[in-house]
Scaffold this active site. Sequence first.
Site, PDB file in Angstrom:
ATOM      1  N   LYS A   1      -2.224  -2.031   8.028  1.00  0.00           N
ATOM      2  CA  LYS A   1      -3.406  -1.488   8.692  1.00  0.00           C
ATOM      3  C   LYS A   1      -3.511  -2.036  10.109  1.00  0.00           C
ATOM      4  O   LYS A   1      -3.245  -3.202  10.358  1.00  0.00           O
ATOM      5  CB  LYS A   1      -4.674  -1.841   7.900  1.00  0.00           C
ATOM      6  CG  LYS A   1      -4.809  -1.092   6.583  1.00  0.00           C
ATOM      7  CD  LYS A   1      -6.137  -1.396   5.924  1.00  0.00           C
ATOM      8  CE  LYS A   1      -6.339  -0.556   4.668  1.00  0.00           C
ATOM      9  NZ  LYS A   1      -7.636  -0.835   4.027  1.00  0.00           N
TER      10      LYS A   1
ATOM     11  N   HIS B   1      -1.967   2.168  -6.007  1.00  0.00           N
ATOM     12  CA  HIS B   1      -2.722   0.939  -5.765  1.00  0.00           C
ATOM     13  C   HIS B   1      -2.788   0.066  -7.025  1.00  0.00           C
ATOM     14  O   HIS B   1      -2.965  -1.149  -6.927  1.00  0.00           O
ATOM     15  CB  HIS B   1      -4.139   1.282  -5.298  1.00  0.00           C
ATOM     16  CG  HIS B   1      -4.707   0.245  -4.377  1.00  0.00           C
ATOM     17  ND1 HIS B   1      -4.331   0.134  -3.056  1.00  0.00           N
ATOM     18  CD2 HIS B   1      -5.596  -0.748  -4.598  1.00  0.00           C
ATOM     19  CE1 HIS B   1      -4.992  -0.873  -2.500  1.00  0.00           C
ATOM     20  NE2 HIS B   1      -5.756  -1.424  -3.411  1.00  0.00           N
TER      21      HIS B   1
ATOM     22  N   ARG C   1       0.866  -1.179   0.000  1.00  0.00           N
ATOM     23  CA  ARG C   1       0.000   0.000   0.000  1.00  0.00           C
ATOM     24  C   ARG C   1       0.906   1.234   0.000  1.00  0.00           C
ATOM     25  O   ARG C   1       2.045   1.176   0.470  1.00  0.00           O
ATOM     26  CB  ARG C   1      -0.889   0.031   1.247  1.00  0.00           C
ATOM     27  CG  ARG C   1      -1.803  -1.175   1.411  1.00  0.00           C
ATOM     28  CD  ARG C   1      -2.599  -1.054   2.712  1.00  0.00           C
ATOM     29  NE  ARG C   1      -3.539  -2.159   2.878  1.00  0.00           N
ATOM     30  CZ  ARG C   1      -3.279  -3.264   3.575  1.00  0.00           C
ATOM     31  NH1 ARG C   1      -2.100  -3.406   4.165  1.00  0.00           N
ATOM     32  NH2 ARG C   1      -4.179  -4.222   3.696  1.00  0.00           N
TER      33      ARG C   1
ATOM     34  N   HIS D   1      -4.049  -9.022   3.858  1.00  0.00           N
ATOM     35  CA  HIS D   1      -5.509  -9.011   3.975  1.00  0.00           C
ATOM     36  C   HIS D   1      -5.947  -9.919   5.121  1.00  0.00           C
ATOM     37  O   HIS D   1      -5.465 -11.050   5.235  1.00  0.00           O
ATOM     38  CB  HIS D   1      -6.166  -9.520   2.685  1.00  0.00           C
ATOM     39  CG  HIS D   1      -6.058  -8.562   1.546  1.00  0.00           C
ATOM     40  ND1 HIS D   1      -6.144  -8.954   0.238  1.00  0.00           N
ATOM     41  CD2 HIS D   1      -5.857  -7.219   1.516  1.00  0.00           C
ATOM     42  CE1 HIS D   1      -6.003  -7.895  -0.546  1.00  0.00           C
ATOM     43  NE2 HIS D   1      -5.833  -6.843   0.217  1.00  0.00           N
TER      44      HIS D   1
ATOM     45  N   TYR E   1      -9.530  -8.247  -5.190  1.00  0.00           N
ATOM     46  CA  TYR E   1      -8.378  -7.607  -5.824  1.00  0.00           C
ATOM     47  C   TYR E   1      -7.969  -8.336  -7.095  1.00  0.00           C
ATOM     48  O   TYR E   1      -7.579  -7.736  -8.083  1.00  0.00           O
ATOM     49  CB  TYR E   1      -7.179  -7.619  -4.870  1.00  0.00           C
ATOM     50  CG  TYR E   1      -7.116  -6.449  -3.942  1.00  0.00           C
ATOM     51  CD1 TYR E   1      -6.242  -5.404  -4.171  1.00  0.00           C
ATOM     52  CD2 TYR E   1      -7.943  -6.381  -2.828  1.00  0.00           C
ATOM     53  CE1 TYR E   1      -6.182  -4.326  -3.311  1.00  0.00           C
ATOM     54  CE2 TYR E   1      -7.888  -5.322  -1.961  1.00  0.00           C
ATOM     55  CZ  TYR E   1      -7.007  -4.287  -2.206  1.00  0.00           C
ATOM     56  OH  TYR E   1      -6.950  -3.234  -1.359  1.00  0.00           O
TER      57      TYR E   1
ATOM     58  N   ARG F   1      -0.040  -2.367  -6.847  1.00  0.00           N
ATOM     59  CA  ARG F   1      -0.357  -3.415  -5.857  1.00  0.00           C
ATOM     60  C   ARG F   1      -1.322  -4.434  -6.459  1.00  0.00           C
ATOM     61  O   ARG F   1      -1.145  -5.648  -6.296  1.00  0.00           O
ATOM     62  CB  ARG F   1      -0.955  -2.758  -4.618  1.00  0.00           C
ATOM     63  CG  ARG F   1      -1.450  -3.709  -3.529  1.00  0.00           C
ATOM     64  CD  ARG F   1      -1.843  -2.879  -2.309  1.00  0.00           C
ATOM     65  NE  ARG F   1      -2.729  -3.550  -1.383  1.00  0.00           N
ATOM     66  CZ  ARG F   1      -2.330  -4.322  -0.375  1.00  0.00           C
ATOM     67  NH1 ARG F   1      -1.044  -4.563  -0.209  1.00  0.00           N
ATOM     68  NH2 ARG F   1      -3.194  -4.868   0.458  1.00  0.00           N
TER      69      ARG F   1
END
Length: 303
Positions: free
Chosen positions: A172, A244, A148, A270, A279, A247
């Site tokens: 995250k 992105h 990211r 994830h 994705y 990615r």
Amino acid sequence: MNWNTYIKSYQSYLRIERGLSKNTIENYSFDIERLCLFLEKNGIAISPIHIDEETIQQFIYDVSKQVNPRSQARIISGLKSFFSYLIFEDFRDNNPLELIETPKTGRKLPDTLSVDEIDTLISTIDLTTNEGERNRAMLETLYGCGLRVSELTALKISDLFFEEGFIKITGKGNKQRFVPIGNLTQKYIQIYKDTMRIHLNIKKGFEDTLFLNRRGNQLTRAMIFTIIKDLATKINLNKNIGPHTLRHSFATHLLENGADLRSIQLMLGHESITTTEIYVHLDRKFLTQVINTFHPRKKSDFK
């Protein structure tokens, strides 16, 4: 307590108990502030404890005239989370968004780049400029490791474990993971460190930050977007791309070359493999190849 007090309490909960990043917390807060602005604009004086479903519906109807269904769905989701927190803290006993339906948006898949397009994009970087080696190393890292943009800007020199072939990523919710890094990406990072970064007047607090701007500060997300957009314009790439995209291309190319979803999920960081499936979008031609190659009833077995 007024709205601001409840919002600050909610922000503390998101940061401390859920471990969400600053950017995520700001996005959640923006949805609530938008509701506050609607109430103020329409002269509705009501606290988050007493606001009812009818008032929320008026707000959602007003929002639906300004944003697309995807943004509307995000706002509803954000507000549901806020009022669920108020229930959790015993400030109220019901969620005024409980019966409000989220608009169907479908799965929006970002553009993906081919390997040739990525090679062309990176080869367009002007290596005669002071920032050229840095930009090449950044794009190679985004694509080579599937990061990211926030993970790229926060990457530290102490996170590089080149001898082991990994880099440590803080994603995250401050969750850490180790991502493999290829020799080519390592090479370009090392060139950047040895030829450009060592000459910077690095600001205090950023001594360990890998990618820096010309003033020795950490790069912003917006700057990374600008760099990639400018390169896309130079090669007349008719796609809406950003960090992105690299990615997403990372994940798609891995799957197309035989990697399993679980491995890709771990590398992308994830929590749910369902997110990874969103994705990684594949064309029907590739899916046909998968069936014909791996299924026990593949066509080649029948003559």
